[in-house]
Scaffold this motif. Structure first.
Motif, PDB file in Angstrom:
ATOM      1  N   GLY A 125       0.810  -1.207   0.000  1.00  0.00           N
ATOM      2  CA  GLY A 125       0.000   0.000   0.000  1.00  0.00           C
ATOM      3  C   GLY A 125       0.842   1.255   0.000  1.00  0.00           C
ATOM      4  O   GLY A 125       0.532   2.240  -0.689  1.00  0.00           O
ATOM      5  N   MET A 126       1.944   1.247   0.779  1.00  0.00           N
ATOM      6  CA  MET A 126       2.823   2.411   0.818  1.00  0.00           C
ATOM      7  C   MET A 126       3.473   2.639  -0.542  1.00  0.00           C
ATOM      8  O   MET A 126       3.591   3.779  -1.014  1.00  0.00           O
ATOM      9  CB  MET A 126       3.875   2.226   1.911  1.00  0.00           C
ATOM     10  CG  MET A 126       3.296   2.214   3.314  1.00  0.00           C
ATOM     11  SD  MET A 126       4.534   1.878   4.594  1.00  0.00           S
ATOM     12  CE  MET A 126       5.505   3.385   4.520  1.00  0.00           C
ATOM     13  N   ALA A 127       3.890   1.547  -1.197  1.00  0.00           N
ATOM     14  CA  ALA A 127       4.501   1.675  -2.521  1.00  0.00           C
ATOM     15  C   ALA A 127       3.490   2.190  -3.534  1.00  0.00           C
ATOM     16  O   ALA A 127       3.811   3.014  -4.404  1.00  0.00           O
ATOM     17  CB  ALA A 127       5.064   0.328  -2.964  1.00  0.00           C
ATOM     18  N   ARG A 128       2.262   1.715  -3.434  1.00  0.00           N
ATOM     19  CA  ARG A 128       1.216   2.157  -4.363  1.00  0.00           C
ATOM     20  C   ARG A 128       0.975   3.653  -4.255  1.00  0.00           C
ATOM     21  O   ARG A 128       0.700   4.342  -5.246  1.00  0.00           O
ATOM     22  CB  ARG A 128      -0.071   1.389  -4.071  1.00  0.00           C
ATOM     23  CG  ARG A 128      -1.207   1.693  -5.035  1.00  0.00           C
ATOM     24  CD  ARG A 128      -2.419   0.820  -4.758  1.00  0.00           C
ATOM     25  NE  ARG A 128      -3.020   1.079  -3.469  1.00  0.00           N
ATOM     26  CZ  ARG A 128      -2.988   0.266  -2.428  1.00  0.00           C
ATOM     27  NH1 ARG A 128      -2.362  -0.902  -2.505  1.00  0.00           N
ATOM     28  NH2 ARG A 128      -3.574   0.586  -1.288  1.00  0.00           N
ATOM     29  N   LEU A 129       1.107   4.184  -3.044  1.00  0.00           N
ATOM     30  CA  LEU A 129       0.880   5.606  -2.813  1.00  0.00           C
ATOM     31  C   LEU A 129       2.149   6.433  -2.945  1.00  0.00           C
ATOM     32  O   LEU A 129       2.124   7.645  -2.737  1.00  0.00           O
ATOM     33  CB  LEU A 129       0.273   5.802  -1.416  1.00  0.00           C
ATOM     34  CG  LEU A 129      -1.103   5.162  -1.204  1.00  0.00           C
ATOM     35  CD1 LEU A 129      -1.526   5.279   0.253  1.00  0.00           C
ATOM     36  CD2 LEU A 129      -2.144   5.807  -2.103  1.00  0.00           C
ATOM     37  N   GLY A 130       3.274   5.761  -3.256  1.00  0.00           N
ATOM     38  CA  GLY A 130       4.526   6.486  -3.429  1.00  0.00           C
ATOM     39  C   GLY A 130       5.097   7.014  -2.130  1.00  0.00           C
ATOM     40  O   GLY A 130       5.808   8.037  -2.131  1.00  0.00           O
ATOM     41  N   MET A 131       4.837   6.325  -1.015  1.00  0.00           N
ATOM     42  CA  MET A 131       5.323   6.790   0.284  1.00  0.00           C
ATOM     43  C   MET A 131       6.731   6.278   0.548  1.00  0.00           C
ATOM     44  O   MET A 131       7.011   5.090   0.381  1.00  0.00           O
ATOM     45  CB  MET A 131       4.385   6.317   1.408  1.00  0.00           C
ATOM     46  CG  MET A 131       2.992   6.899   1.340  1.00  0.00           C
ATOM     47  SD  MET A 131       1.893   6.205   2.608  1.00  0.00           S
ATOM     48  CE  MET A 131       2.716   6.783   4.100  1.00  0.00           C
TER      49      MET A 131
END
Length: 543
Positions: free
Chosen positions: A111-117
């Motif tokens: 999820g963090m990767a999907r949001l570019g975090m």
């Protein structure tokens, strides 16, 4: 108490039973520092966790939400990005939310990767660490694989001269036989041996000192804080440093809470859990006599360390400014009900110790009392929010603040029951029962007398704790209790259907929506003509 409340010290043990404290009536285990804490606050003797296993239980504590809401159903199930945490709520109030010890949080890396975090950014760390500022995180399972991130405790042991490929496992949680040969502390047979490091360098004192380090540093910061001191013990490996390994003996072990009748035609799910290796082993008296004295020693060590910590708070002038909470993430069967570990809903597993000391003068009348109100682990998050002067977001937080009970009110908003859930899909029990991964849910609802367990695919279980406090007799198929089963199942269904996903729209905003605001914003749907619109504007005070 002249000083205004400022801080929260949120102490959690791992796998500590509710009945293994002196103040809870244990016949042989003395815990004077925890008992003294109870004498200063309120001890809740009917506190229940939202799942009887570490990960989901803790995610409920840290979010104020049930397992069916946050979705982290078992250990190492990630808590999804965007799930509000205690740290998120307290940050809005200017409070530092800090961790020393264990969370069992698994980050939602996808999820963090999907949001570019960026995981190393401020928001990335907060998201990956369950809303905590990780002053010292240590979940108590230290990886040995090459390239794995090692907790700071390993480096500390090496600096003290305790070097090994994995010093946490090889030294802090291993012992030695009479010939000096190392014995693996994971194995129950070696629970009677002292750990290969001295008491002062073991996990519990180390974490206590790290908590003190933070508190000293925080004095210069000036901001209020919520420090989560999360002890790894008395969770397995069951091994303790000297002298705690030998403080208790077989004669101190209390009789197992179990009956032969429980093994006669048990509920299929219960029977499958009784057949697990850990349950078969803990059903042996020789193993109970080997392990439980060490379990007691680990608790005694925690109590001693809390004595040091509480004296430190006195010396720092913080006692009268700090709310102190002492609890556990779940219990431990230790052979009771022919079970090991903590995977079902008997009292020794799902009921936990909970002591709360509110330093506010308004709480003076309840000091030293015992409350029998039904409370849940998710009640702590709203308690902390209110303590720091915030408003509990009811569309997000599902727990109820304990403040009324701490300050003399009779009950928590008329609560009728508590709920706990379990997902056994990760265990061999799933294969034993021939279930698919999405068919392995269990739900407990307890109204203070009757405990009803809904087991999809099987008949329910039911226990009447007023006539059967040890939970020996399953009434799940007794025709005389059909009415109770029906009532509790309907309550459980009502709970399950309660809106728990609308976390982006506060109640107040919904309640403020209506024909007046619609008209103010230019929406004239359903009106006949200009005169009707003009009259409505006048009626709503818009002109």
């Amino acid at each position: 108490m002249a000083h205004a409340p400022k801080n929260v010290l949120f102490i959690m043990c791992d796998q500590l039973r509710f009945d293994y404290l002196g103040c809870a009536g244990h016949a042989r285990l003395e815990t004077p520092n925890i008992d003294a804490l109870a004498a200063r606050g309120v001890r809740f003797d009917r506190a229940y966790v939202q799942s009887p296993v570490c990960g989901p239980s803790r995610m409920s504590y840290y979010t104020g939400r049930y397992m069916r809401s946050h979705g982290a159903n078992w250990n190492n199930f990630p808590l999804r990005v965007g799930e509000p945490t205690l740290g998120d709520h307290l940050k809005k109030l200017g409070v530092r939310t800090v961790l020393v010890g264990k969370t069992h949080m698994t980050a939602d890396d996808e999820g963090m990767a999907r949001l570019g975090m960026d995981r190393d950014s401020v928001i990335g760390v907060q998201t990956a660490e369950c809303g905590f500022e990780p002053y010292e995180r240590d979940d108590g399972l230290h990886p040995s694989r090459p390239g794995a991130k090692r907790p700071a405790y390993d480096r500390y042991l090496e600096q003290q001269g305790f070097e090994a490929p994995n010093p946490w496992e090889d030294l802090a949680n291993s012992g030695a036989d009479a010939d000096g040969e190392k014995q693996n502390g994971w194995l129950l047979a070696h629970a009677d041996k002292p750990a290969l490091i001295p008491d002062e360098h073991s996990e519990t004192p180390y974490m206590t000192r790290r908590a003190m380090d933070f508190i000293r540093e925080a004095k210069d910061d000036g901001r209020p804080w919520c420090l989560h001191l999360s002890y790894i013990k008395p969770h397995w490996p069951y091994i303790a440093p000297a002298p705690y390994h030998a403080m208790y003996s077989e004669s101190d072990v209390q009789p197992a809470i179990r009956s032969d009748g429980e093994r006669q035609n048990p509920h299929p799910v219960y029977g499958a859990f009784m057949d697990m290796r850990v349950s078969r082993n803990f059903s042996r008296e020789d193993i109970r006599h080997r392990v439980i004295p060490t379990y007691m020693g680990l608790i005694k060590q925690i109590d001693d360390q809390l004595g040091h910590l509480f004296r430190f708070l006195d010396e720092e002038g913080l006692t009268d400014k700090t709310m102190i909470v002492f609890t556990s993430d779940h219990g431990d069967y230790l052979g009771d009900h022919w079970l090991g570990e903590k995977d079902l809903f008997h009292e020794v597993s799902v009921k936990v110790p909970m002591i709360v000391v509110d330093p506010s003068p308004e709480a003076d009348a309840t000091r030293g009392t015992v409350s029998s109100a039904l409370v849940e682990g998710i009640d702590l998050a709203p308690t902390f929010i209110e303590y720091f002067g915030g408003t509990v977001p009811r569309h997000i937080i599902e727990g109820r603040s304990l403040a009324p009970l701490l300050r003399g009110a009779p009950a928590l908003d008329g609560r009728k029951f508590v709920v706990s859930e379990y997902d056994y899909s990760m265990l061999d029990v799933r294969r034993t029962l021939g279930r698919k991964a999405d068919e392995c849910r269990l739900f407990m609802i307890f109204d203070g007398r009757f405990k009803y367990i809904h087991a999809p695919g099987f008949r329910p279980m039911l226990f009447d704790l007023s006539t059967d406090p040890n939970e020996y007799r399953d009434l799940g198929d007794d025709p005389d209790f059909e009415a109770e089963r029906t009532r509790l199942k309907e309550w459980l269904l009502g709970w399950a259907l309660t809106d728990h996903s609308r976390i982006t729209m506060p109640d107040a905003r919904i309640e403020g929506y209506g024909p007046g605001p619609q008209l103010k914003n230019g929406f004239v749907i359903g009106y006949w003509d200009e005169d009707e619109v003009a009259k409505a504007r006048k009626d709503y005070g818009l002109d």
